[in-house]
Motif scaffolding. Structure first.
Motif, PDB file in Angstrom:
ATOM      1  N   ALA A 272       7.112   1.279  -7.189  1.00 48.74           N
ATOM      2  CA  ALA A 272       7.729   2.108  -6.145  1.00 48.74           C
ATOM      3  C   ALA A 272       6.721   2.430  -5.051  1.00 48.74           C
ATOM      4  O   ALA A 272       6.992   2.268  -3.852  1.00 48.74           O
ATOM      5  CB  ALA A 272       8.277   3.392  -6.760  1.00 48.74           C
ATOM      6  N   PHE A 273       5.530   2.899  -5.425  1.00 51.67           N
ATOM      7  CA  PHE A 273       4.517   3.214  -4.419  1.00 51.67           C
ATOM      8  C   PHE A 273       3.920   1.947  -3.819  1.00 51.67           C
ATOM      9  O   PHE A 273       3.527   1.934  -2.651  1.00 51.67           O
ATOM     10  CB  PHE A 273       3.430   4.102  -5.030  1.00 51.67           C
ATOM     11  CG  PHE A 273       3.747   5.565  -4.929  1.00 51.67           C
ATOM     12  CD1 PHE A 273       3.094   6.377  -4.027  1.00 51.67           C
ATOM     13  CD2 PHE A 273       4.741   6.123  -5.721  1.00 51.67           C
ATOM     14  CE1 PHE A 273       3.409   7.721  -3.902  1.00 51.67           C
ATOM     15  CE2 PHE A 273       5.066   7.459  -5.623  1.00 51.67           C
ATOM     16  CZ  PHE A 273       4.401   8.263  -4.707  1.00 51.67           C
ATOM     17  N   ASP A 274       3.863   0.877  -4.589  1.00 51.20           N
ATOM     18  CA  ASP A 274       3.410  -0.402  -4.043  1.00 51.20           C
ATOM     19  C   ASP A 274       4.343  -0.827  -2.908  1.00 51.20           C
ATOM     20  O   ASP A 274       3.890  -1.236  -1.830  1.00 51.20           O
ATOM     21  CB  ASP A 274       3.401  -1.452  -5.162  1.00 51.20           C
ATOM     22  CG  ASP A 274       2.908  -2.808  -4.683  1.00 51.20           C
ATOM     23  OD1 ASP A 274       1.973  -2.850  -3.859  1.00 51.20           O
ATOM     24  OD2 ASP A 274       3.466  -3.830  -5.130  1.00 51.20           O
ATOM     25  N   ALA A 275       5.655  -0.686  -3.126  1.00 53.18           N
ATOM     26  CA  ALA A 275       6.624  -1.031  -2.084  1.00 53.18           C
ATOM     27  C   ALA A 275       6.468  -0.131  -0.867  1.00 53.18           C
ATOM     28  O   ALA A 275       6.513  -0.585   0.277  1.00 53.18           O
ATOM     29  CB  ALA A 275       8.045  -0.925  -2.642  1.00 53.18           C
ATOM     30  N   ALA A 276       6.275   1.167  -1.096  1.00 58.62           N
ATOM     31  CA  ALA A 276       6.150   2.115   0.011  1.00 58.62           C
ATOM     32  C   ALA A 276       4.909   1.840   0.846  1.00 58.62           C
ATOM     33  O   ALA A 276       4.962   1.822   2.085  1.00 58.62           O
ATOM     34  CB  ALA A 276       6.111   3.544  -0.538  1.00 58.62           C
ATOM     35  N   CYS A 305      -5.530   3.855  -6.190  1.00 52.72           N
ATOM     36  CA  CYS A 305      -5.716   2.606  -6.928  1.00 52.72           C
ATOM     37  C   CYS A 305      -4.807   1.484  -6.429  1.00 52.72           C
ATOM     38  O   CYS A 305      -5.004   0.316  -6.807  1.00 52.72           O
ATOM     39  CB  CYS A 305      -5.479   2.841  -8.417  1.00 52.72           C
ATOM     40  SG  CYS A 305      -3.896   3.650  -8.799  1.00 52.72           S
ATOM     41  N   LEU A 306      -3.821   1.787  -5.598  1.00 55.43           N
ATOM     42  CA  LEU A 306      -2.949   0.739  -5.063  1.00 55.43           C
ATOM     43  C   LEU A 306      -3.698  -0.108  -4.045  1.00 55.43           C
ATOM     44  O   LEU A 306      -4.477   0.408  -3.234  1.00 55.43           O
ATOM     45  CB  LEU A 306      -1.709   1.359  -4.441  1.00 55.43           C
ATOM     46  CG  LEU A 306      -0.733   1.926  -5.493  1.00 55.43           C
ATOM     47  CD1 LEU A 306       0.075   3.066  -4.935  1.00 55.43           C
ATOM     48  CD2 LEU A 306       0.167   0.824  -6.014  1.00 55.43           C
ATOM     49  N   SER A 307      -3.465  -1.399  -4.052  1.00 52.74           N
ATOM     50  CA  SER A 307      -4.276  -2.328  -3.254  1.00 52.74           C
ATOM     51  C   SER A 307      -4.119  -2.106  -1.763  1.00 52.74           C
ATOM     52  O   SER A 307      -5.045  -2.379  -0.992  1.00 52.74           O
ATOM     53  CB  SER A 307      -3.915  -3.777  -3.606  1.00 52.74           C
ATOM     54  OG  SER A 307      -2.550  -4.043  -3.345  1.00 52.74           O
ATOM     55  N   THR A 308      -2.966  -1.605  -1.314  1.00 53.47           N
ATOM     56  CA  THR A 308      -2.745  -1.427   0.116  1.00 53.47           C
ATOM     57  C   THR A 308      -3.265  -0.083   0.633  1.00 53.47           C
ATOM     58  O   THR A 308      -3.121   0.213   1.814  1.00 53.47           O
ATOM     59  CB  THR A 308      -1.257  -1.561   0.454  1.00 53.47           C
ATOM     60  OG1 THR A 308      -0.489  -0.933  -0.574  1.00 53.47           O
ATOM     61  CG2 THR A 308      -0.852  -3.016   0.552  1.00 53.47           C
ATOM     62  N   ALA A 309      -3.866   0.728  -0.220  1.00 55.72           N
ATOM     63  CA  ALA A 309      -4.469   1.990   0.207  1.00 55.72           C
ATOM     64  C   ALA A 309      -5.977   1.815   0.334  1.00 55.72           C
ATOM     65  O   ALA A 309      -6.612   1.167  -0.502  1.00 55.72           O
ATOM     66  CB  ALA A 309      -4.157   3.094  -0.797  1.00 55.72           C
ATOM     67  N   LEU A 310      -6.568   2.383   1.368  1.00 55.36           N
ATOM     68  CA  LEU A 310      -8.012   2.414   1.528  1.00 55.36           C
ATOM     69  C   LEU A 310      -8.539   3.602   0.731  1.00 55.36           C
ATOM     70  O   LEU A 310      -8.344   4.758   1.112  1.00 55.36           O
ATOM     71  CB  LEU A 310      -8.388   2.542   3.003  1.00 55.36           C
ATOM     72  CG  LEU A 310      -9.882   2.706   3.310  1.00 55.36           C
ATOM     73  CD1 LEU A 310     -10.675   1.511   2.792  1.00 55.36           C
ATOM     74  CD2 LEU A 310     -10.108   2.902   4.804  1.00 55.36           C
ATOM     75  N   ALA A 311      -9.180   3.326  -0.406  1.00 52.82           N
ATOM     76  CA  ALA A 311      -9.682   4.375  -1.296  1.00 52.82           C
ATOM     77  C   ALA A 311     -11.043   4.864  -0.798  1.00 52.82           C
ATOM     78  O   ALA A 311     -11.955   4.064  -0.588  1.00 52.82           O
ATOM     79  CB  ALA A 311      -9.797   3.846  -2.717  1.00 52.82           C
ATOM     80  N   VAL A 312     -11.180   6.187  -0.653  1.00 53.42           N
ATOM     81  CA  VAL A 312     -12.380   6.767  -0.058  1.00 53.42           C
ATOM     82  C   VAL A 312     -13.103   7.649  -1.077  1.00 53.42           C
ATOM     83  O   VAL A 312     -12.546   8.632  -1.578  1.00 53.42           O
ATOM     84  CB  VAL A 312     -12.030   7.602   1.186  1.00 53.42           C
ATOM     85  CG1 VAL A 312     -13.303   8.089   1.874  1.00 53.42           C
ATOM     86  CG2 VAL A 312     -11.175   6.790   2.158  1.00 53.42           C
TER      87      VAL A 312
END
Length: 562
Positions: A272-276, A305-312
C-alpha cells in the motif's frame, strides 16, 4: 485530476504468493495477518488493488457508473475507507474471512495496519545553506508537504494559515479528525515545519508549508491515517498542484514484528505504501523520511525503508555543551545521553561533535543521506522556540528544506534528479557500527551538481493533431517533432485550457493515436513534454485544441410531413 494510463497501478511490482502455501492467483498476505486471523478476532488491513487494464490511452468522458472494487465486501460492512487517488482500500474483516479476502481476484496484496510515532530527538551552516540562499534561492514558490501532528499556523514563522494565495501554511487536511483544520495539538509537526520552512530561520524560508495532520495529540497515528494524508497530497498535486508541492516530509515511523528493522528495503511488506510513494514520485514529489531513532545499525524504520523514500539519518550539527561553567567559552561536558530505543535497550551515551553520527540514528544499506539534528532551534507550538530539537525528525526536514531550494533553482529537474544530487554530493561519513558510508547533505554541492547533471531536454515542436477534430468511434493522431534524443514523452489531455484536471499517458514514440467518446460537444486540449530517465523534463509544448462533436460523421435524415 491526473490519471495515468500506463504502468499499471502505480507501477506495483509483480506479486508473489504468500508463504502460507496458498496456490494460484492469491494476494500476498503477511504472516502477522494470518496470526491475527488465527486468534479469532477481526483483522484490520489495507488491500492493494490489482491494476485494471485500459483499452486505450484516452478514457471515455462518460460511461456507465463503474462497479467499485470490493463492492461485495462494502455491502457486508467491511470497508472502512476508500482512497480517491490510490489503489488501496481499508478494511476490517472477521479473521475467518481472511482467506476469502486473499483469494479475491481484485486484490494484489494485503498490508497490516501499522502504528507510527513522531520521531523525537542548527545545521544550516554545516550544510552550507546560506551559500545557496545568497544566490537568491529561498524556496519561493515551492510547497513542502509536512505530514505530522499538524502545524501551528499562528506561530509568527508559520503564519498566516489558510488555503488562499499569499498564506505561509496551507491547511490541507486533518486525517485524524477528518476535516480541513490540521492545527497542531502536540508540537512535533510545528518544530519540523519550522526547520524546513520557518520564515525566519528555516532552510527554505520563503517556501510554503502544506500541513497535513496524520498523528494525534499523543504523536501517534495509524498507517490508514497516514495513507489518507498521502492521498490528500496526491489529490492536490493531480488537480493542478496549486501549491506546487515538490517535497513531502515524514518525520515519523516505527517498527513491527515483520520489520524489526530488517536490511535493504521493505517494499514487499507494505504494497500500500509502496504504491503511494511510487505515485507521488511519478507525480513529481520527492518523499523524504526520517530513518528512525532506534539505534539500529541493520536497517532503517518504516516507512523510510521503502525504496522510493529518501531515508535520512542524523549527525550532530556541532559540539554541544551540556555542562557550561561561568567562565567564558568553558564547558565541563559535551556528552549527551539518550534513552531506550528499538535496538538499544540501555540507551546510549556519546560525546557530541560536528558531523559525528549520532548513536541513536538508524542506519543500514537503505540509508540515503545524513543530515544535522541536535541541537536545532525551531518553532514551538504556541509561540517561542524549541532550543534543542533533534533526532532524525530534525534531520529529515533539514533535507526537505534543501530539496525545496534545489527545486526552485532547477524547476525542470524531478525527484529522481533531486535525490541523486543529495545522495551523490556532500561530506562522506562512515558509520563505525556497520562500516556503511553515506554523504552528509550539503546544499551548495548539490546545487553545483545539478548545474551539469541531467540537463533538461528541449520541448517538442510543431505539436499538432490530424485530423483537427474527433468524432465518436473515430480517432486522431497527435504528432510532434523531437528535439534531441529524450527518453520518453508525457502527453496530457484536459477539457479546460488551464489543464487543472488532466489525464495523461507516457510514450516513447513521437506520435500518439487518441480516441474520445462523450454525449456532449467539447474542446479537447492536449500538450506534450519530453522527459529524460535521469530525472529532468522539458517545458510543455504549445497546446493543440481539437473539437469533439458527438453527431459528426453521422447521416442526418430529415422527416417531412405534409
Amino acid at each position: 485530476m491526473r490519471r495515468s494510463t500506463v504502468g499499471g497501478a502505480c507501477g506495483l511490482a509483480a506479486v508473489l504468493v504468500a508463504a502460507s502455501g496458498l496456490a494460484g492467483d492469491v494476494a500476498v498476505v503477511p504472516l502477522g495477518l494470518w496470526q491475527q486471523a488465527a486468534s479469532g478476532g477481526d483483522v484490520e488491513c489495507l488491500a492493494v488493488l490489482r491494476p485494471v487494464a485500459s483499452p486505450s490511452a484516452d478514457l471515455s468522458a462518460v460511461a456507465s457508473a463503474p462497479v467499485l472494487p470490493l463492492a461485495h465486501w462494502e455491502t457486508r460492512g467491511y470497508v472502512l475507507r476508500r482512497y480517491s487517488e490510490l489503489p488501496v482500500v481499508h478494511l476490517r474483516v472477521p479473521g475467518r474471512l481472511l482467506d476469502e479476502l486473499a483469494r479475491n481476484p481484485e486484490i494484489a496484496g494485503l498490508s497490516p495496519l501499522r502504528t507510527a510515532h513522531a520521531l523525537r530527538k542548527e545545521g544550516k551552516a554545516l550544510m552550507k545553506v546560506p551559500d545557496v540562499q545568497a544566490k537568491g534561492f529561498t524556496g519561493l514558490g515551492i510547497g513542502i508537504a509536512v505530514l505530522d501532528t499538524g502545524v501551528d499556523y499562528t506561530h509568527p514563522e508559520l503564519a498566516p494559515g489558510g488555503t488562499g494565495a499569499g498564506v505561509k501554511t496551507i491547511k490541507l487536511y486533518d486525517a485524524v479528525d477528518n476535516d480541513q483544520d490540521p492545527r497542531d495539538g502536540e508540537g512535533h509537526g510545528t518544530a519540523v515545519a519550522g526547520i524546513a520552512a520557518g520564515s525566519d530561520g528555516g532552510v527554505a524560508p520563503r517556501s510554503t508549508v502544506v500541513a497535513v495532520r496524520v498523528l494525534n495529540n499523543d504523536g501517534e497515528g495509524s498507517s490508514a491515517q497516514i495513507l489518507a494524508g498521502l492521498d490528500a497530497v496526491l489529490t492536490s498535486v493531480r488537480t493542478g498542484n496549486p501549491y506546487n508541492i515538490r517535497v513531502l516530509n515524514l518525520s515519523l515511523g516505527g517498527y513491527d514484528d515483520d520489520w524489526p528493522p530488517g536490511p535493504d528495503t521493505c517494499d514487499d511488506l507494505d504494497p500500500a505504501f509502496d504504491a503511494a510513494f511510487q505515485a507521488l514520485t511519478e507525480a513529481g514529489v520527492l518523499v523524504v523520511a526520517a530513518a528512525g531513532n532506534g539505534g539500529c545499525s541493520r536497517g532503517v524504520a518504516w516507512p523510510a525503508c521503502l525504496s522510493t523514500a529518501l531515508a535520512v539519518g542524523a549527525v550532530y550539527d556541532a559540539e554541544i555543551c551540556m555542562d557550561p561553567i561561568p567562565v567564558p567559552f568553558m564547558c565541563l561536558s559535551t556528552q549527551m545521553s539518550f534513552g531506550e530505543g528499538q535496538c538499544m535497550r540501555d540507551g546510549c551515551v556519546q560525546n557530541t561533535k560536528a558531523d559525528r553520527i549520532t548513536c541513536y540514528s538508524d542506519s543500514g544499506t537503505k540509508l540515503g543521506v545524513w543530515a544535522p539534528s541536535h541541537c536545532a532551534k525551531t518553532a514551538r507550538k504556541g509561540g517561542g522556540y524549541e532550543d534543542c530539537f533533534g533526532g532524525t525528525s530534525a534531520a529529515a526536514p533539514y533535507t526537505a528544506g534543501v530539496a525545496a531550494l534545489l527545486a526552485q533553482a532547477y524547476p525542470l529537474h524531478g525527484p529522481a534528479a533531486l535525490r541523486k544530487a543529495l545522495e551523490q554530493t556532500g561530506k562522506a561519513r562512515t558509520d563505525d557500527r556497520n562500516s556503511i558510508t553515506r554523504n552528509r547533505v550539503e546544499a551548495l554541492a548539490a546545487f553545483d551538481f545539478l548545474a551539469s547533471y541531467c540537463g533538461p531536454p528541449e520541448p517538442p515542436t510543431d505539436f499538432r493533431g490530424d485530423p483537427v477534430g474527433i468524432c465518436p468511434g473515430g480517432s486522431a493522431t497527435l504528432s510532434w517533432n523531437a528535439v534531441g534524443t529524450p527518453d520518453a514523452y508525457r502527453v496530457q489531455r484536459s477539457l479546460t485550457p488551464d489543464f487543472s484536471i488532466v489525464e495523461e499517458t507516457v510514450t516513447a514514440s513521437n506520435s500518439l493515436v487518441i480516441t474520445y467518446a462523450a454525449a456532449t460537444p467539447a474542446t479537447l486540449y492536449y500538450r506534450v513534454r519530453a522527459e529524460r530517465a535521469c530525472g529532468s523534463h522539458s517545458l510543455w509544448s504549445t497546446t493543440a485544441a481539437l473539437p469533439y462533436a458527438p453527431q459528426c460523421g453521422r447521416t442526418v435524415r430529415r422527416h417531412l410531413t405534409r
